[in-house]
Design a protein around this motif. Structure first.
Motif, short mmCIF file in Angstrom:
data_model
loop_
_atom_site.label_atom_id
_atom_site.label_comp_id
_atom_site.label_asym_id
_atom_site.label_seq_id
_atom_site.Cartn_x
_atom_site.Cartn_y
_atom_site.Cartn_z
N VAL A 1 0.92 -1.07 -0.05
CA VAL A 1 0.26 -0.14 -0.05
C VAL A 1 0.95 1.07 -0.11
O VAL A 1 1.87 1.39 0.92
CB VAL A 1 -1.00 0.13 1.21
CG1 VAL A 1 -1.67 1.39 1.55
CG2 VAL A 1 -1.83 -1.15 1.21
N ASP A 2 0.68 2.18 -0.85
CA ASP A 2 1.63 3.20 -1.17
C ASP A 2 1.13 4.40 0.02
O ASP A 2 0.23 4.81 -0.33
CB ASP A 2 1.29 4.01 -2.29
CG ASP A 2 2.11 5.22 -2.57
OD1 ASP A 2 2.74 5.86 -1.83
OD2 ASP A 2 2.22 5.70 -3.89
N TYR A 3 1.83 4.59 1.10
CA TYR A 3 1.14 5.41 2.07
C TYR A 3 1.49 6.81 1.76
O TYR A 3 0.43 7.56 2.24
CB TYR A 3 2.07 5.44 3.45
CG TYR A 3 3.67 5.47 3.36
CD1 TYR A 3 4.04 6.68 3.56
CD2 TYR A 3 4.62 4.52 3.21
CE1 TYR A 3 5.34 6.99 3.39
CE2 TYR A 3 5.90 4.87 3.32
CZ TYR A 3 6.27 5.99 3.18
OH TYR A 3 7.66 6.27 3.30
N GLY A 4 2.19 7.28 0.62
CA GLY A 4 2.21 8.50 0.09
C GLY A 4 0.71 8.82 -0.44
O GLY A 4 0.06 9.89 -0.36
N VAL B 1 -5.91 11.63 2.62
CA VAL B 1 -6.36 12.01 3.69
C VAL B 1 -6.34 13.55 3.89
O VAL B 1 -7.20 14.25 4.30
CB VAL B 1 -5.64 11.17 4.89
CG1 VAL B 1 -5.88 11.97 6.08
CG2 VAL B 1 -6.19 9.92 4.85
N ALA B 2 -5.15 14.13 3.30
CA ALA B 2 -5.12 15.66 3.41
C ALA B 2 -6.19 16.43 2.75
O ALA B 2 -6.69 17.32 3.05
CB ALA B 2 -3.65 15.91 3.04
N ALA B 3 -6.77 15.50 1.37
CA ALA B 3 -7.67 16.47 0.68
C ALA B 3 -8.98 16.45 1.42
O ALA B 3 -9.66 17.38 1.19
CB ALA B 3 -7.80 15.51 -0.59
N VAL B 4 -9.17 15.43 2.09
CA VAL B 4 -10.62 15.49 3.21
C VAL B 4 -10.30 16.49 4.39
O VAL B 4 -11.31 17.41 4.25
CB VAL B 4 -10.78 13.94 3.98
CG1 VAL B 4 -11.60 14.24 4.73
CG2 VAL B 4 -10.92 12.85 2.77
N ALA C 1 -9.20 6.49 2.77
CA ALA C 1 -7.80 5.76 3.03
C ALA C 1 -8.40 4.52 2.50
O ALA C 1 -7.58 3.95 1.63
CB ALA C 1 -7.61 5.67 4.44
N LEU C 2 -9.60 3.77 2.89
CA LEU C 2 -10.03 2.60 2.15
C LEU C 2 -10.01 2.80 0.65
O LEU C 2 -9.66 1.63 -0.03
CB LEU C 2 -11.33 2.07 2.64
CG LEU C 2 -11.21 1.56 4.16
CD1 LEU C 2 -12.75 1.33 4.48
CD2 LEU C 2 -10.26 0.72 4.56
N VAL D 1 -1.82 9.43 2.42
CA VAL D 1 -1.49 10.81 2.91
C VAL D 1 -2.26 11.93 2.05
O VAL D 1 -2.93 12.82 2.66
CB VAL D 1 -0.12 11.09 3.17
CG1 VAL D 1 0.01 12.51 3.50
CG2 VAL D 1 0.34 10.31 4.15
N ASP D 2 -2.12 11.72 0.79
CA ASP D 2 -2.64 12.67 -0.23
C ASP D 2 -4.17 12.69 -0.29
O ASP D 2 -4.91 13.79 -0.01
CB ASP D 2 -2.27 12.19 -1.55
CG ASP D 2 -0.82 12.77 -2.00
OD1 ASP D 2 -0.31 13.45 -1.26
OD2 ASP D 2 -0.44 12.35 -3.08
#
Length: 119
Positions: free
Chosen positions: A51-54, A60-63, A83-84, A57-58
């Motif tokens: 899973v690409d955590y980057g 989640v930040a957008a939310v 995230a899902l 993060v993108d």
């Protein structure tokens, strides 16, 4: 099941019930535990097997930077759902969302919620 951890992601957003929270961005901090089977990635050492955590993060930040919601509970659900959606291998997410500057007249470090979101 293995856990991918993302800790202390800090993003500005305009969420909360008070009028000032709807107008002025404040810092939020997010922790995520993403549950997925890491067996293949741990053997192959290939990003496509992980899973690409980057990308998480993108998303989640957008939310957090996105449309206003009143409650931290709602924000945490939206974070978990985002995230899902990043990778179908993520089976569930434990989400913590904290306000770093909660609008209370007392000296507290943070106010937040913890929520589990599963497929």
């Amino acid at each position: 099941m293995s856990v991918l951890e993302v800790r202390r992601l800090r993003v500005l957003g305009t969420h909360g019930v008070l009028p000032a929270e709807k107008e002025t961005a404040q810092p939020f901090e997010i922790d995520l535990d993403l549950f997925y089977d890491m067996a293949l990635a741990s053997i192959s050492d290939a990003l496509e097997d992980a899973v690409d955590y980057g990308a998480v993060v993108d998303a989640v930040a957008a939310v957090i930077q996105g449309p206003h919601v009143d409650l931290l509970e709602r924000l945490a659900l939206l974070v978990g759902e985002a995230a899902l959606l990043v990778d179908p291998r993520i089976e569930e997410a434990d989400v913590v969302v904290r306000k770093l500057e909660p609008p209370v007249p007392y000296d507290i470090g943070t106010a937040g919620v913890r929520l589990n979101v599963a497929r």
